[in-house]
Design a protein around this motif. Structure first.
Motif, PDB file in Angstrom:
ATOM      1  N   LEU A 301       0.824  -1.197   0.000  1.00  0.00           N
ATOM      2  CA  LEU A 301       0.000   0.000   0.000  1.00  0.00           C
ATOM      3  C   LEU A 301       0.866   1.258   0.000  1.00  0.00           C
ATOM      4  CD1 LEU A 301      -2.848  -0.918   2.520  1.00  0.00           C
ATOM      5  CD2 LEU A 301      -2.932  -0.907   0.031  1.00  0.00           C
ATOM      6  N   ARG A 302       1.997   1.201   0.665  1.00  0.00           N
ATOM      7  CA  ARG A 302       2.863   2.388   0.750  1.00  0.00           C
ATOM      8  C   ARG A 302       3.333   2.819  -0.632  1.00  0.00           C
ATOM      9  NH1 ARG A 302       7.763   1.558   4.595  1.00  0.00           N
ATOM     10  NH2 ARG A 302       8.586   0.433   2.766  1.00  0.00           N
ATOM     11  N   GLY A 303       3.678   1.862  -1.498  1.00  0.00           N
ATOM     12  CA  GLY A 303       4.107   2.205  -2.846  1.00  0.00           C
ATOM     13  C   GLY A 303       3.002   2.860  -3.648  1.00  0.00           C
ATOM     14  N   ILE A 304       1.754   2.348  -3.492  1.00  0.00           N
ATOM     15  CA  ILE A 304       0.622   2.933  -4.204  1.00  0.00           C
ATOM     16  C   ILE A 304       0.344   4.345  -3.700  1.00  0.00           C
ATOM     17  CG2 ILE A 304      -1.834   2.670  -4.716  1.00  0.00           C
ATOM     18  CD1 ILE A 304      -1.488  -0.332  -4.396  1.00  0.00           C
ATOM     19  N   LYS A 305       0.408   4.521  -2.380  1.00  0.00           N
ATOM     20  CA  LYS A 305       0.194   5.850  -1.801  1.00  0.00           C
ATOM     21  C   LYS A 305       1.208   6.848  -2.363  1.00  0.00           C
ATOM     22  CE  LYS A 305      -1.467   4.200   2.733  1.00  0.00           C
ATOM     23  NZ  LYS A 305      -1.137   4.153   4.176  1.00  0.00           N
ATOM     24  N   LEU A 334      -1.185  17.018   1.970  1.00  0.00           N
ATOM     25  CA  LEU A 334      -0.297  16.175   2.772  1.00  0.00           C
ATOM     26  C   LEU A 334      -0.711  16.127   4.241  1.00  0.00           C
ATOM     27  CD1 LEU A 334       3.179  17.045   1.216  1.00  0.00           C
ATOM     28  CD2 LEU A 334       1.753  15.031   0.833  1.00  0.00           C
ATOM     29  N   GLN A 335      -1.425  17.116   4.703  1.00  0.00           N
ATOM     30  CA  GLN A 335      -1.929  17.045   6.071  1.00  0.00           C
ATOM     31  C   GLN A 335      -3.022  15.983   6.203  1.00  0.00           C
ATOM     32  OE1 GLN A 335      -3.051  21.124   6.821  1.00  0.00           O
ATOM     33  NE2 GLN A 335      -1.070  21.610   7.773  1.00  0.00           N
ATOM     34  N   ARG A 336      -3.727  15.723   5.122  1.00  0.00           N
ATOM     35  CA  ARG A 336      -4.778  14.712   5.138  1.00  0.00           C
ATOM     36  C   ARG A 336      -4.268  13.364   4.649  1.00  0.00           C
ATOM     37  NH1 ARG A 336      -8.908  14.096   7.958  1.00  0.00           N
ATOM     38  NH2 ARG A 336      -9.462  16.271   7.599  1.00  0.00           N
ATOM     39  N   PHE A 337      -3.496  13.385   3.563  1.00  0.00           N
ATOM     40  CA  PHE A 337      -2.981  12.141   2.979  1.00  0.00           C
ATOM     41  C   PHE A 337      -1.465  12.221   2.938  1.00  0.00           C
ATOM     42  CE2 PHE A 337      -7.068  13.067   0.875  1.00  0.00           C
ATOM     43  CZ  PHE A 337      -7.794  11.986   1.336  1.00  0.00           C
ATOM     44  N   ASN A 338      -0.806  11.249   3.512  1.00  0.00           N
ATOM     45  CA  ASN A 338       0.651  11.253   3.517  1.00  0.00           C
ATOM     46  C   ASN A 338       1.165   9.844   3.714  1.00  0.00           C
ATOM     47  OD1 ASN A 338       1.022  10.832   6.567  1.00  0.00           O
ATOM     48  ND2 ASN A 338      -0.279  12.678   6.475  1.00  0.00           N
ATOM     49  N   SER A 339       2.444   9.685   3.498  1.00  0.00           N
ATOM     50  CA  SER A 339       3.106   8.397   3.719  1.00  0.00           C
ATOM     51  C   SER A 339       4.420   8.661   4.438  1.00  0.00           C
ATOM     52  CB  SER A 339       3.348   7.685   2.386  1.00  0.00           C
ATOM     53  OG  SER A 339       4.274   8.412   1.604  1.00  0.00           O
ATOM     54  N   GLY A 340       5.160   7.585   4.694  1.00  0.00           N
ATOM     55  CA  GLY A 340       6.435   7.762   5.386  1.00  0.00           C
ATOM     56  C   GLY A 340       7.449   8.519   4.569  1.00  0.00           C
ATOM     57  N   ILE A 342       6.544  10.569   1.624  1.00  0.00           N
ATOM     58  CA  ILE A 342       6.002  11.835   1.116  1.00  0.00           C
ATOM     59  C   ILE A 342       5.066  12.402   2.174  1.00  0.00           C
ATOM     60  CG2 ILE A 342       4.724  12.954  -0.740  1.00  0.00           C
ATOM     61  CD1 ILE A 342       5.489  10.692  -2.576  1.00  0.00           C
ATOM     62  N   ASN A 343       5.544  13.419   2.860  1.00  0.00           N
ATOM     63  CA  ASN A 343       4.757  14.062   3.913  1.00  0.00           C
ATOM     64  C   ASN A 343       5.184  15.517   4.008  1.00  0.00           C
ATOM     65  OD1 ASN A 343       7.166  14.065   5.715  1.00  0.00           O
ATOM     66  ND2 ASN A 343       6.793  11.834   5.727  1.00  0.00           N
ATOM     67  N   VAL A 344       4.615  16.245   4.926  1.00  0.00           N
ATOM     68  CA  VAL A 344       4.908  17.676   5.035  1.00  0.00           C
ATOM     69  C   VAL A 344       6.387  17.915   5.316  1.00  0.00           C
ATOM     70  CG1 VAL A 344       4.445  19.764   6.371  1.00  0.00           C
ATOM     71  CG2 VAL A 344       2.555  18.240   5.762  1.00  0.00           C
ATOM     72  N   ASP A 345       6.966  17.116   6.190  1.00  0.00           N
ATOM     73  CA  ASP A 345       8.370  17.336   6.563  1.00  0.00           C
ATOM     74  C   ASP A 345       9.321  17.065   5.394  1.00  0.00           C
ATOM     75  OD1 ASP A 345       7.628  18.000   9.125  1.00  0.00           O
ATOM     76  OD2 ASP A 345       7.823  15.954   9.895  1.00  0.00           O
ATOM     77  N   SER A 346       9.017  16.012   4.582  1.00  0.00           N
ATOM     78  CA  SER A 346       9.933  15.681   3.486  1.00  0.00           C
ATOM     79  C   SER A 346       9.789  16.621   2.297  1.00  0.00           C
ATOM     80  CB  SER A 346       9.702  14.235   3.026  1.00  0.00           C
ATOM     81  OG  SER A 346       8.397  14.082   2.485  1.00  0.00           O
ATOM     82  N   ILE A 347       8.620  17.223   2.154  1.00  0.00           N
ATOM     83  CA  ILE A 347       8.365  18.092   0.995  1.00  0.00           C
ATOM     84  C   ILE A 347       8.664  19.552   1.307  1.00  0.00           C
ATOM     85  CG2 ILE A 347       6.529  18.932  -0.557  1.00  0.00           C
ATOM     86  CD1 ILE A 347       7.450  16.133  -1.169  1.00  0.00           C
ATOM     87  N   GLN A 348       8.560  19.924   2.578  1.00  0.00           N
ATOM     88  CA  GLN A 348       8.681  21.338   2.952  1.00  0.00           C
ATOM     89  C   GLN A 348       9.976  21.997   2.457  1.00  0.00           C
ATOM     90  OE1 GLN A 348       6.235  23.113   4.505  1.00  0.00           O
ATOM     91  NE2 GLN A 348       7.488  24.926   4.218  1.00  0.00           N
ATOM     92  N   PRO A 349      11.137  21.335   2.503  1.00  0.00           N
ATOM     93  CA  PRO A 349      12.361  22.013   2.010  1.00  0.00           C
ATOM     94  C   PRO A 349      12.291  22.413   0.542  1.00  0.00           C
ATOM     95  CG  PRO A 349      12.939  20.106   3.351  1.00  0.00           C
ATOM     96  CD  PRO A 349      11.460  20.040   3.131  1.00  0.00           C
ATOM     97  N   PHE A 350      11.532  21.676  -0.259  1.00  0.00           N
ATOM     98  CA  PHE A 350      11.432  21.992  -1.692  1.00  0.00           C
ATOM     99  C   PHE A 350      10.451  23.127  -1.977  1.00  0.00           C
ATOM    100  CE2 PHE A 350      12.468  17.422  -1.520  1.00  0.00           C
ATOM    101  CZ  PHE A 350      13.670  17.431  -2.209  1.00  0.00           C
TER     102      PHE A 350
END
Length: 668
Positions: A301-305, A334-340, A342-350
């Motif tokens: 499921l993580r890969g699909i997410k 990302l606050q509603r849907f996220n994974s280990g 792809i989430n707010v913390d991993s995307i925020q620097p970009f």
């Protein structure tokens, strides 16, 4: 003919035709009354049955007319007519044959009586043979077909439902296997006694002080008027029996009936949101799959997410909105849907905003779709599998599905889905659908599986690795909700039970009866004007339910508005007073084997009287329904008592105004 038969002769056949006989009553008969060797019999009631000996059998005939012809010397000295001296005639029609002793009644006449054959009134024992109710009880069975406990335990074969209005003192009975082994309908105008009839039948089923009650029965009552708990709650006081009331008032309050939204299948969601087949249905199906997907876990499921999140974020980055707007939309998703990964913390620097621009838009694209990115070629989207998910996640899942579709080049999909999105938002806000909206943070909701829901609904209790019956009657009280909610709940509950019974092994071993009160309100002859059309599942149950042990007991005051499919599959009818020509016509069409003479009685039946016919009684008969005690909460309004009283008497009524309880006296 025996000597006892001669003693109960009432007259002789004077005319024989294939479809009608004429009987001249014996001379001196006064007012069609015959003094027999066992009792006084009034034999000329329309609808009564007489028997005529013919070649070793009885011809059973029904009285359809009575008349009188005056003789020339019938005038008394005072000018009055001497009724005792006038000749009296009965018009009768043949209905079947009955062996002289023993044997079963059979329809149709193979042997006709001769002229001047004696005509006899029927004894109660012969009526029991005609109706095949002579054995009211039989020895009971024990576990796995072994001896019962106690050894002399018995069980009912027939059920008494009232007293005949044709044969004095004769109890009208139905055969249990035939009445409850098929679909049945209780019909009649408002106030004619339908609810009392249903209540009295269920009370009679459980009331006898036998060793073996009907403990294996299951009645699920859709009580749209809140009538039945008062009448049926006493059954739960009998040892080994139980009655449960589940109240649906539209709220999610503790103790109220609740229906987790993930119990709805795809077709029910489509109907509820009125999704169009070509454009909105695919998006809704994808959204439901996504909502359940992001509530699950696991490597696959993580890969699909990650794939879905990467495609949606990439699509946002490609549109023409400003960088701050893109940032806010990505963070919202990302606050509603996220994974280990792809989430707010991993995307925020970009996507951090510096002087109005994203910090590293190209780096984000490489991170998401580059050589080591998360996009999977030829990915198959997840399907909806009735897994628990938060209701408030569905609208975000719809937005995610629309974004994913836009990422594949369908730029107009958002406009096409706008109406469905609006209906979903309305569903999220309407108070009457609060019972449907669940969140997994609620412990009682997250623990509610379909199995636990159905076992309670079917009156089962877990014990020793299996289940035992703890409740025979489960009442869903829907008096406080509107018809659109009734349609939704009844449709989903009926579909869930039917699906489980179809899967059960061995099948047809756990009979379930659905009592549909005021069925015309949600099992209509025309398509529903609300979202969910409950008629479809009930029509399927009517056609296929018998094979799986699922039966309908339909109660309605408007048979002409009922689904014709459901009504046509009913094999037993209890019909109270019906006066509407459309309703009478509908009954004629659905029951072609009933004569016009029988149907003509319906408009003039008094209250608490009914006509019963079908497979559970060999011949149609009119009867007075036995009293229900206690009565259902459907009493007539006593206008005189409520209008004319002393000044200042409190009304004793509490009204619901804007969510507050208000005594009516405070408003006067």
């Amino acid at each position: 003919m025996t000597r006892d038969d001669l003693k109960r002769s009432i007259g002789k056949v004077t005319s024989v035709a294939a479809d009608r006989f004429i009987v001249e009553m014996n001379a001196g008969t006064d007012n069609f009354t015959v003094v027999g060797f066992d009792d006084v019999h009034y034999v000329a009631r329309l609808g009564s049955f007489l028997i005529v000996p013919a070649q070793g059998e009885y011809v059973v005939v029904e009285v359809v007319g009575l008349r009188e012809r005056d003789s020339g010397s019938s005038q008394k000295s005072g000018g009055e007519l001497d009724r005792a001296a006038s000749a009296k005639f009965l018009d009768v029609v043949p209905v079947g044959m009955l062996p002289l002793t023993g044997g079963k009644f059979r329809f149709g006449v193979s042997v006709f009586p001769s002229l001047y054959a004696d005509v006899l009134y029927a004894l109660d024992a012969e009526l029991d043979r005609i109706f095949e109710t002579e054995r009211s009880e039989e020895p009971s069975n024990g576990p796995n077909g072994g001896p019962p406990n106690p050894a002399d335990a018995t069980r009912s074969r027939v059920l008494s439902i009232g007293r005949s209005v044709v044969f004095d003192g004769y109890g009208v009975k139905v055969r249990l296997d035939d009445f409850f082994g098929g679909h049945s309908a209780v019909l009649g105008n408002t106030g004619s006694g339908k609810s009392c009839t249903v209540a009295s039948v269920l009370q009679a089923l459980f009331e006898k002080p036998k060793e073996h009650h009907a403990r294996g029965s299951t009645f699920v009552v859709f009580d749209v008027n809140g009538e039945y708990y008062r009448a049926l709650s006493g059954i739960g006081e009998i040892q080994g029996l139980g009655v449960e009331r589940l109240v649906l008032d539209g709220t999610s309050d503790e103790g109220m009936f609740r229906l987790p939204h993930w119990f709805l299948d795809l077709s029910e969601w489509e109907l509820l949101l009125q999704a169009s087949e070509r454009t909105q249905v695919p998006i809704l199906r994808m959204a439901l799959g996504l909502a359940t997907l992001f509530s699950g876990s696991g490597v696959e499921l993580r890969g699909i997410k990650n794939h879905i999140l990467a495609k949606c974020i990439t699509q946002i980055m490609r549109d023409d909105s400003s960088s701050p707007s893109k940032h806010d939309r990505i963070i919202g998703i990302l606050q509603r849907f996220n994974s280990g990964e792809i989430n707010v913390d991993s995307i925020q620097p970009f996507i951090h905003i510096n002087y109005g621009q994203m910090a590293d838009a190209e780096g984000l694209d490489t991170f998401l779709v580059g050589k080591n990115g998360f996009v999977i070629d030829d990915l198959k989207m997840p399907v909806y599998e009735n897994m628990p998910f938060n209701f408030d996640a569905l609208s975000d899942a719809v937005d995610l599905a629309i974004l994913y579709e836009e990422a594949h080049g369908n730029r107009q999909i958002r406009d096409y889905c706008s109406q469905m999105v609006t209906r979903l938002k309305s569903l999220e806000e309407r108070r009457e659908y609060e019972f449907l909206r669940h969140n997994l943070q609620d412990r009682s909701s997250s623990d509610e599986s379909e199995l636990s829901f159905l076992t309670r609904l079917l009156g089962l209790q877990a014990q020793g690795g299996g289940y035992i019956k703890s409740k025979q009657i489960v009442i869903i009280d829907m008096n406080s909700v509107e018809d659109e909610v009734v349609e939704l709940v009844s449709s989903v509950v009926a579909r869930m039970i039917f699906r489980q019974l179809r899967r059960a092994e061995p099948r047809n071993r756990f009979p379930v009866h659905l009592l549909l009160e005021e069925a015309h309100r949600y099992v209509g002859s025309s398509p529903s004007r609300y979202a969910v059309d409950a008629s479809k599942i009930f029509e399927r149950i009517a056609k296929e339910g018998r094979k799986y042990g699922m039966f309908l007991l339909v109660a309605s005051q408007r048979p002409s508005e009922l689904s014709k499919t459901v009504l046509s599959q009913c094999s037993n009818f209890v019909v109270h007073r019906i006066q509407n020509p459309d309703d009478l016509s509908q009954i004629r069409q659905m029951t072609p084997f009933i004569s016009d003479a029988v149907l003509k009685r319906l408009p003039s039946l008094p209250k608490q009287h009914a006509l019963v016919f079908g497979t559970s009684v060999n011949l149609p008969t009119t009867f007075k329904v036995r009293e229900a005690s206690p009565l259902p909460a459907s009493d007539d309004t006593r206008i005189v008592d409520l209008w004319f009283h002393e000044e200042g008497r409190r009304a004793g009524l509490v009204l619901k105004l804007a969510g507050h309880d208000t005594d009516l006296q405070d408003l006067i």
